[in-house]
Structures are given as structure tokens and as C-alpha cells.
Write a protein that holds these residues in place. Structure first.
Motif, PDB file in Angstrom:
ATOM      1  N   GLU A   1      -6.180   3.666   2.352  1.00  0.00           N
ATOM      2  CA  GLU A   1      -6.609   4.457   1.192  1.00  0.00           C
ATOM      3  C   GLU A   1      -5.384   4.857   0.367  1.00  0.00           C
ATOM      4  N   GLY A   2      -4.292   5.211   1.058  1.00  0.00           N
ATOM      5  CA  GLY A   2      -3.046   5.535   0.355  1.00  0.00           C
ATOM      6  C   GLY A   2      -2.590   4.382  -0.519  1.00  0.00           C
ATOM      7  N   SER A   3      -2.580   3.169   0.030  1.00  0.00           N
ATOM      8  CA  SER A   3      -2.098   2.032  -0.772  1.00  0.00           C
ATOM      9  C   SER A   3      -3.084   1.698  -1.886  1.00  0.00           C
ATOM     10  N   MET A   4      -4.394   1.915  -1.641  1.00  0.00           N
ATOM     11  CA  MET A   4      -5.374   1.700  -2.712  1.00  0.00           C
ATOM     12  C   MET A   4      -5.127   2.655  -3.876  1.00  0.00           C
ATOM     13  N   MET A   5      -4.602   3.860  -3.568  1.00  0.00           N
ATOM     14  CA  MET A   5      -4.328   4.840  -4.620  1.00  0.00           C
ATOM     15  C   MET A   5      -2.919   4.685  -5.189  1.00  0.00           C
ATOM     16  N   GLY A   6      -2.191   3.670  -4.717  1.00  0.00           N
ATOM     17  CA  GLY A   6      -0.892   3.372  -5.327  1.00  0.00           C
ATOM     18  C   GLY A   6       0.318   3.903  -4.592  1.00  0.00           C
ATOM     19  N   PHE A   7       0.154   4.351  -3.354  1.00  0.00           N
ATOM     20  CA  PHE A   7       1.277   4.923  -2.613  1.00  0.00           C
ATOM     21  C   PHE A   7       1.700   4.012  -1.452  1.00  0.00           C
ATOM     22  N   PRO A   8       3.017   3.855  -1.236  1.00  0.00           N
ATOM     23  CA  PRO A   8       3.440   3.159  -0.021  1.00  0.00           C
ATOM     24  C   PRO A   8       2.948   3.934   1.191  1.00  0.00           C
ATOM     25  N   SER A   9       2.451   3.217   2.190  1.00  0.00           N
ATOM     26  CA  SER A   9       1.762   3.900   3.289  1.00  0.00           C
ATOM     27  C   SER A   9       2.065   3.240   4.626  1.00  0.00           C
ATOM     28  N   ILE A  10       2.036   4.055   5.664  1.00  0.00           N
ATOM     29  CA  ILE A  10       2.285   3.574   7.021  1.00  0.00           C
ATOM     30  C   ILE A  10       1.204   4.128   7.943  1.00  0.00           C
ATOM     31  N   ALA A  11       0.617   3.262   8.785  1.00  0.00           N
ATOM     32  CA  ALA A  11      -0.214   3.719   9.907  1.00  0.00           C
ATOM     33  C   ALA A  11       0.575   3.444  11.170  1.00  0.00           C
ATOM     34  N   ILE A  12       0.642   4.413  12.070  1.00  0.00           N
ATOM     35  CA  ILE A  12       1.367   4.185  13.325  1.00  0.00           C
ATOM     36  C   ILE A  12       0.531   4.627  14.528  1.00  0.00           C
ATOM     37  N   SER A  13       0.513   3.767  15.552  1.00  0.00           N
ATOM     38  CA  SER A  13      -0.360   3.946  16.719  1.00  0.00           C
ATOM     39  C   SER A  13       0.416   3.575  17.977  1.00  0.00           C
ATOM     40  N   MET A  14       0.073   4.228  19.073  1.00  0.00           N
ATOM     41  CA  MET A  14       0.645   3.813  20.360  1.00  0.00           C
ATOM     42  C   MET A  14      -0.256   4.239  21.505  1.00  0.00           C
ATOM     43  N   SER A  15      -0.239   3.437  22.578  1.00  0.00           N
ATOM     44  CA  SER A  15      -0.870   3.859  23.822  1.00  0.00           C
ATOM     45  C   SER A  15       0.095   4.797  24.503  1.00  0.00           C
ATOM     46  N   ARG A  16      -0.366   5.930  24.914  1.00  0.00           N
ATOM     47  CA  ARG A  16       0.545   6.890  25.524  1.00  0.00           C
ATOM     48  C   ARG A  16      -0.106   7.468  26.760  1.00  0.00           C
ATOM     49  N   SER A  17       0.551   7.376  27.901  1.00  0.00           N
ATOM     50  CA  SER A  17       0.051   8.088  29.065  1.00  0.00           C
ATOM     51  C   SER A  17       0.485   9.540  28.911  1.00  0.00           C
TER      52      SER A  17
ATOM     53  N   SER B   1       8.464  -0.982  -1.637  1.00  0.00           N
ATOM     54  CA  SER B   1       7.122  -0.803  -2.198  1.00  0.00           C
ATOM     55  C   SER B   1       7.171  -0.505  -3.688  1.00  0.00           C
ATOM     56  N   LYS B   2       8.384  -0.607  -4.298  1.00  0.00           N
ATOM     57  CA  LYS B   2       8.494  -0.194  -5.706  1.00  0.00           C
ATOM     58  C   LYS B   2       7.678  -1.081  -6.634  1.00  0.00           C
ATOM     59  N   ILE B   3       7.599  -2.375  -6.321  1.00  0.00           N
ATOM     60  CA  ILE B   3       6.851  -3.285  -7.199  1.00  0.00           C
ATOM     61  C   ILE B   3       5.344  -3.102  -6.979  1.00  0.00           C
ATOM     62  N   SER B   4       4.911  -3.225  -5.738  1.00  0.00           N
ATOM     63  CA  SER B   4       3.520  -2.874  -5.449  1.00  0.00           C
ATOM     64  C   SER B   4       3.465  -2.220  -4.080  1.00  0.00           C
ATOM     65  N   PRO B   5       2.646  -1.168  -3.964  1.00  0.00           N
ATOM     66  CA  PRO B   5       2.657  -0.373  -2.723  1.00  0.00           C
ATOM     67  C   PRO B   5       2.089  -1.155  -1.543  1.00  0.00           C
ATOM     68  N   ILE B   6       2.820  -1.152  -0.448  1.00  0.00           N
ATOM     69  CA  ILE B   6       2.414  -1.880   0.752  1.00  0.00           C
ATOM     70  C   ILE B   6       1.881  -0.882   1.781  1.00  0.00           C
ATOM     71  N   ALA B   7       0.844  -1.287   2.510  1.00  0.00           N
ATOM     72  CA  ALA B   7       0.400  -0.507   3.681  1.00  0.00           C
ATOM     73  C   ALA B   7       0.924  -1.224   4.924  1.00  0.00           C
ATOM     74  N   PHE B   8       1.707  -0.514   5.739  1.00  0.00           N
ATOM     75  CA  PHE B   8       2.267  -1.079   6.973  1.00  0.00           C
ATOM     76  C   PHE B   8       1.443  -0.590   8.156  1.00  0.00           C
ATOM     77  N   ASN B   9       1.009  -1.516   9.003  1.00  0.00           N
ATOM     78  CA  ASN B   9       0.348  -1.106  10.240  1.00  0.00           C
ATOM     79  C   ASN B   9       1.318  -1.300  11.407  1.00  0.00           C
ATOM     80  N   ILE B  10       1.760  -0.169  11.980  1.00  0.00           N
ATOM     81  CA  ILE B  10       2.764  -0.225  13.049  1.00  0.00           C
ATOM     82  C   ILE B  10       2.126   0.114  14.383  1.00  0.00           C
ATOM     83  N   ASN B  11       2.410  -0.699  15.389  1.00  0.00           N
ATOM     84  CA  ASN B  11       2.003  -0.395  16.766  1.00  0.00           C
ATOM     85  C   ASN B  11       3.238  -0.365  17.653  1.00  0.00           C
TER      86      ASN B  11
END
Lengths: 257, 257
Positions: A117-133, A156-166
Motif C-alpha cells: 500500500e505504501g508503494s501504491m501511494m508513492g513511498f519506498p517501502s519495506i516489509a520484514i518478516s522472520m520466524s522467531r522462537s 527508489s527516487k525514480i519509482s518507489p519500490i516495495a521490498f519484501n525481506i525475510n
């Protein structure tokens, strides 16, 4: 740098607190996150009921925060269009999710939808996830995000990228490095447990372990299973361009009926 | 042909009833649909609460139906893995949605997620949506789907395609034909109305009209506004392949901190 944080585990989840702490060292942080858990909410938005918001402060009262009775996508829309409209974020970060968001599973993920949603609205965005005990910490993953944030902004200056980090399931000393990946394929088997309620009616619980599929060597699933941090760039154009020419027969469909 | 129908407006919505009637003429129909409205639910799935199911019959008791307390994606998973596991569908159709599902908006759509979940599970799938005033009928749109269904099945034999269909806002006699399209771009302005509840707390309603953006001539939005039925093939791979090479710098990130 003004950093907007959200998640799908709720504003009091340990993953977002780890992000607040690490991001505070590189800029101004505002948290706009669901007031309760919204896992597997996908890209849902709240259009048929009102969205309530409670202003609060986190981490020794130092960080401005809003607890939203809504989804991660609601949080980003409300933050950009109302709450932070006079002090827009430079970057949006969603997480740290408790559990991975890999392969085709990302389409169900509230965490990923916050970033998308962030990148759809024009912002560089990151999602970050991890399995954690319960004995492991989100701190190294949170530190990783703070280290790459300014370069994510730059590219992301030219076009905003959404990064999915695991982040992989291993001790931080065992992390081998970072891989830029594409999404792998997840399929589940035996997804539903059937039980009877006290009145004798059947109900179902969705369940299931991912099948052990052969994955592309450049996939996020392969990277994480080899102890790499996986970074996948995401887009939100669901058009299947490869198919367009194969279904042109539809344009010759006779409409006289 | 065994046809599985779902929607996001709920099992008793007029749009799905129109589909049941038209599809009954070309095959066996089973309905597995949410027991209440699930608009804008995106690709959410229900993993933290049980899913109840009520068996019922529709259209003069002729059609087998299940009302599911869950999302469109839940309905498809439950149908394929439990309810219809011994009589799998040949094709999955979601709709007819009350209102369009065009451009970037498809990511929020429960109707589209029903079809997309179908294609993720290996079934050819169709989502169909239309704006309908109270005086208009879903019948012609439903007839259109029944006319193309067997060819959709044929061309999905190699790999299952999800088709996103939008029917234009006009009388059936004014429909100019069918266009194969890509998704356009939707953006909204002034999305939130702010009000006070009886206890003096602010709450927000999401609202907003789409901005009048210049659209690609091959987009779904252009096709529908010119009185064509729009058909867009969809995929569920959110990887942004164009970006992969541009973020390879991440692989050189020093992890020693």
C-alpha cells in the motif's frame, strides 16, 4: 528521515518495538499500526465500518504512535491522508512479522500489504518478516533494516519500490549474507481440521504445513533455507502480460444473444 | 462441466443468483460463498477463528450451496479441499460483483481474490463485476460468462488463467463488444470523513471518488468507459522482475554489525 512503521501483529507486538528502537537511531519515527492482530488479512481495507484511532506514545514516551482499529492497508492510507498529511514519511516499513512471508504466501500477508500500500501511494517501502522462537531476538533483523534504509530511499527516487525481506531462522552469526530473490511457490496440504461445536454443528480450522516443493535456486524460499536474508522487489500490477495475446479470441466473441 | 461459484457480496446477493441461473444451463453448479458481505476483504484468509459452514439449496432447491462464515479465498480453499474434494470443479467463477473491480483496485477486491485463489489452486477462474443501478439486470453479464466458459476452459489447459471481467455501465444493446486489456491505475482523493462518536472520540470513514487520471488506451478502465466488456488476465506472482538487477547492491551489504 521520517519513518512510518506499521505491522499486522498489532501495535504492541515485539517485532514492531524492535524496529522502533533501531529506526529511532537514524530518523524521526511515527507508528501507525493495528490495535490488534491482523495476520493473514491480505490487502483488506475497512469501508463498511468506521475506523477508530487512539493516539499514544511508545518506548519511554519518545515515539509518536497511533493504534488503529483497522488493517495494515487502512493504517497506511489513514497515516498518509490524515494523520501525517503535514509531515509525510520518507519511507514506510512494515513488520517485523512473527513468521515468514515467502513465495506465493505474500498475497495473504497483512505485513506485506502494509508495504505494498505504501508503494501504491508513492513511498519506498519495506516489509520484514522472520520466524522467531521465544529465545531469539528481532534486534539483528531490525538493525539490518536501519542499515539499508537510506540506500533503499536513494534507489527508489525514480519509482518507489516495495521490498519484501525475510530473515532466516538462524543465529545472527550464521547469517551468510543477503540475496536478491524472486518469490518461490508455496502449496499446503491437509488444510482443514473438522470438529463439532457444542450444538453438534461441524466447523473447520484452516491448518497445514507447506509442501516440500522443488524451488527455483533464485527464490526467496531457497535463500532463507540457506541462511541468507532474502530481499524480493514487489509490484502491484496483477496483469498477466504474457497471456494478453493468447486470449485475443475474446474480442471476436459475438455479443448478439 | 462442474462450475463452482463464489462472490464477496454474500450468498444471497442478486449477482450470484444471476450467475447460478445462467451457468445451470451449461453444467452442474455448486455455490460456496460467504454468508455475509465481504467487500474490500482483499485476499484475507481466516486462520485465527473457526469457519462455520451451512449447507443449503438455491433456486427452487435445484442447486447445492454452502454458506461459509469466511472470506472468498476461504470459500475456494474449503470447497476444493473439503466440500468438493470428491467432485472437483472444472472452473471457478466469482461474482457478479455489485460495482466495478478495475485497475489497481483489484488488489482490494474480495471478488477478484476468489478467482485468483482458484487459479493459485490450479483451476481456470473468472471474476466478473459490474456497476448496476437498481433498474438494471445482471442477466446479460451472466449470459456472457456462460457463453465464454467452455473456451476459457480450453485455453486454460496448459496453465490455469484467472480472468478479471468488468461489464460496462450501459444497456446490453449499447455494449460494443469485448476488449482484452491490462489493469489501469486508480487513485483516490479525500479518502476519510472525520466524525465524533457519542463519547467525543474521533473516528474516520474511508470514502473517496477515483481521480480522473489519463489512462492507457489498452487499459480496463478505458475499455469499460467506452462501453466494452473488459477482460484482463491476472497472475499472482508479485515479484517485480524489472527491479531485480537494480538492487543487486544489497548482496554486497556488509553484515558485520
Amino acid at each position: 528521515m521520517h519513518i512510518l512503521l506499521t505491522n499486522d501483529d498489532g501495535i504492541h507486538a515485539p517485532g514492531i518495538k524492535a524496529l522502533v528502537k533501531s529506526m529511532k537511531s537514524i530518523g524521526e519515527v511515527t507508528v501507525v499500526a493495528p490495535d490488534n492482530e491482523k495476520s493473514a488479512i491480505g490487502h483488506a481495507i475497512t469501508i463498511h465500518s468506521p475506523i477508530t484511532v487512539k493516539h499514544t506514545r511508545l518506548i519511554d514516551d519518545e515515539v509518536n504512535a497511533y493504534a488503529v482499529h483497522g488493517t495494515p492497508a487502512d493504517c497506511i492510507k489513514l497515516a498518509v491522508e490524515v494523520l501525517l498529511s503535514k509531515n509525510l514519511p520518507d519511507i514506510i516499513i512494515s513488520g517485523i512479522n512473527s513468521g515468514p512471508n515467502l513465495g506465493t504466501d505474500v498475497i495473504y500477508s497483512g505485513t506485506v500489504s502494509g508495504a505494498l500500500e505504501g508503494s501504491m501511494m508513492g513511498f519506498p517501502s519495506i516489509a520484514i518478516s522472520m520466524s522467531r522462537s521465544q529465545f531469539e531476538s528481532y534486534d539483528h533483523a531490525a538493525l539490518f533494516v536501519s542499515k539499508i534504509a537510506s540506500r533503499v530511499l536513494d534507489c527508489s527516487k525514480i519509482s518507489p519500490i516495495a521490498f519484501n525481506i525475510n530473515y532466516p531462522v538462524c543465529d545472527e552469526k550464521e547469517v551468510k549474507g543477503t540475496k536478491v530473490t524472486k518469490l518461490g511457490v508455496r502449496k499446503y496440504r491437509n488444510n482443514f481440521i473438522r470438529r463439532k461445536d457444542p450444538r453438534g454443528n461441524w466447523y473447520y480450522w484452516m491448518n497445514g504445513e507447506p509442501e516440500n516443493l522443488t524451488q527455483d535456486e533464485n527464490s526467496d524460499i531457497t535463500a532463507v533455507s540457506n541462511n541468507y536474508i532474502s530481499v524480493t522487489p514487489l509490484h502491484f500490477d496483477l496483469t498477466s502480460y504474457d497471456i494478453l495475446d493468447k486470449i485475443k479470441w475474446l474480442e471476436n466473441e459475438n455479443m448478439e444473444y
